[in-house]
Design a protein around this motif. Structure first.
Motif, PDB file in Angstrom:
ATOM      1  N   VAL A 197     -96.906 -33.939  99.035  1.00 47.74           N
ATOM      2  CA  VAL A 197     -97.534 -33.018  98.081  1.00 47.74           C
ATOM      3  C   VAL A 197     -97.440 -33.583  96.666  1.00 47.74           C
ATOM      4  CG1 VAL A 197     -97.191 -30.757  96.989  1.00 47.74           C
ATOM      5  CG2 VAL A 197     -97.244 -30.934  99.470  1.00 47.74           C
ATOM      6  N   LEU A 198     -96.284 -34.153  96.338  1.00 46.25           N
ATOM      7  CA  LEU A 198     -96.090 -34.740  95.011  1.00 46.25           C
ATOM      8  C   LEU A 198     -97.066 -35.896  94.776  1.00 46.25           C
ATOM      9  CD1 LEU A 198     -94.619 -35.258  92.333  1.00 46.25           C
ATOM     10  CD2 LEU A 198     -92.864 -36.482  93.626  1.00 46.25           C
ATOM     11  N   LYS A 199     -97.193 -36.786  95.776  1.00 47.50           N
ATOM     12  CA  LYS A 199     -98.117 -37.923  95.650  1.00 47.50           C
ATOM     13  C   LYS A 199     -99.518 -37.420  95.352  1.00 47.50           C
ATOM     14  CE  LYS A 199     -95.980 -41.164  98.763  1.00 47.50           C
ATOM     15  NZ  LYS A 199     -95.882 -41.565 100.143  1.00 47.50           N
ATOM     16  N   ASP A 200     -99.928 -36.387  96.078  1.00 53.06           N
ATOM     17  CA  ASP A 200    -101.281 -35.846  95.919  1.00 53.06           C
ATOM     18  C   ASP A 200    -101.455 -35.244  94.518  1.00 53.06           C
ATOM     19  OD1 ASP A 200    -103.855 -34.900  96.691  1.00 53.06           O
ATOM     20  OD2 ASP A 200    -102.971 -32.910  96.922  1.00 53.06           O
ATOM     21  N   LEU A 201    -100.530 -34.397  94.100  1.00 51.47           N
ATOM     22  CA  LEU A 201    -100.692 -33.739  92.800  1.00 51.47           C
ATOM     23  C   LEU A 201    -100.512 -34.715  91.630  1.00 51.47           C
ATOM     24  CD1 LEU A 201     -99.200 -30.202  93.375  1.00 51.47           C
ATOM     25  CD2 LEU A 201    -101.405 -30.703  92.334  1.00 51.47           C
ATOM     26  N   ALA A 202     -99.739 -35.775  91.852  1.00 50.22           N
ATOM     27  CA  ALA A 202     -99.519 -36.766  90.783  1.00 50.22           C
ATOM     28  C   ALA A 202    -100.825 -37.478  90.421  1.00 50.22           C
ATOM     29  CB  ALA A 202     -98.451 -37.766  91.198  1.00 50.22           C
TER      30      ALA A 202
END
Ligand code: G3P
Length: 217
Positions: free
Chosen positions: A12-17
Motif C-alpha cells: 500500500v505504501l509503495k502504491d501511495l508513494a
C-alpha cells in the motif's frame, strides 16, 4: 502540512508513494503485529521506500530499555524516528535521545499538559490522538489547538503530528488548527482525493467532450 501514512503495509505504501504526497510513515506495535513480519525487517523496508521520517516504537517501559531499543531502531536507517510513549520514563528517554541527536516521536498524548512536557524534554514530534479522544467523548481537535497555542507561546519547535485520524475532515481540521503533520491510515488517505461532486462534474465534462469528436493530441 506534512502527510504521513500510518501503516506497515509496504504494498500500500509503495502504491501511495507514487503520488509524491507521502512525506513519511508512522508505525506502532499494533501495526507491526498486523504486518506479521519482524519489526527490523519491515522498518528497514519502509525506510527504503520513503525519504521522510519513519516512526518505530520502543516496547520497553523502563528508561534503560527504551534507550537500548531506541538506539538499535535508530541504527536501522537515518530516517528512523524513535517513538516513545508519553510516560515519565518515556520523557526521560526523550531527553537523552535529544542529547544523542536521535529524533523522537512522543506518542499517546491526550492532554495539553503532556504535550508541554514532551516539548520541554526535546521531542521532535508530539502525537496527540484525535480519534481516540473523540471516541472518549472529548474534542480531539481542541487538543491540537491548545498544543499549537502553547508551542507558539514559547517557541517550541516540537512538531505537532495529529494521530488517530479517522476521516478526511480530521485532516482538514488539523491543518486549519495549525498541526505540522498528520498521520493517516491508507483508506483515509485514499478518501482525501475524493469528492462526489468531482466525480459528477468529470462525468459531465467527459460526456460533453465526447460529443465534440475532438482529440487534443
Ligand atoms: O499510530 C497511532 C495512531 O494513529 C493510532 O490510531 O486509529 O488506532 O486510534 P487509532
Amino acid at each position: 502540512m506534512q502527510l504521513f501514512l500510518d501503516t506497515t503495509d509496504t504494498a500500500v505504501l509503495k502504491d501511495l508513494a507514487t503520488t509524491g504526497l507521502v512525506d513519511g510513515v508512522t508505525t506502532n506495535p499494533t501495526l507491526i503485529a498486523k504486518s506479521g513480519r519482524p519489526m527490523a525487517e519491515v522498518i528497514a523496508e519502509i525506510c527504503g521506500l520513503v525519504e521522510g521520517p519513519v516512526s518505530a516504537e520502543v516496547a520497553a517501559m523502563d528508561v534503560e530499555g527504551m534507550l537500548a531499543e531506541g538506539r538499535k531502531l535508530a541504527a536501522i536507517a537515518t530516517n528512523v524516528v524513535v517513538k516513545v510513549p508519553l510516560t515519565r520514563n518515556g520523557l526521560i528517554a526523550t531527553s537523552e535521545f535529544a542529547v544523542e541527536g536521535i529524533q523522537t516521536n512522543v506518542t499517546l498524548c491526550f492532554s495539553a499538559a503532556q504535550a508541554l512536557l514532551a516539548a520541554k524534554a526535546g521531542a521532535s514530534y508530539i502525537s496527540p490522538f484525535i480519534g481516540r479522544l473523540d471516541d472518549h467523548g472529548a474534542d480531539g481537535m481542541e487538543l491540537i489547538r491548545e498544543i499549537r497555542a502553547i508551542y507558539d507561546n514559547y517557541g517550541y519547535d516540537t512538531e505537532i503530528l495529529a494521530a488517530s485520524i479517522r476521516t478526511p475532515a480530521h485532516v482538514a481540521e488539523a491543518a486549519i488548527a495549525g498541526s505540522d503533520c498528520a498521520t493517516i491510515p491508507p483508506a483515509t488517505f485514499e478518501a482525501l482525493f475524493k469528492h462526489p461532486l468531482t466525480d459528477k462534474g468529470l462525468e459531465q465534462f467527459m460526456a460533453d467532450w465526447a460529443k465534440t469528436g475532438q482529440s487534443i493530441l
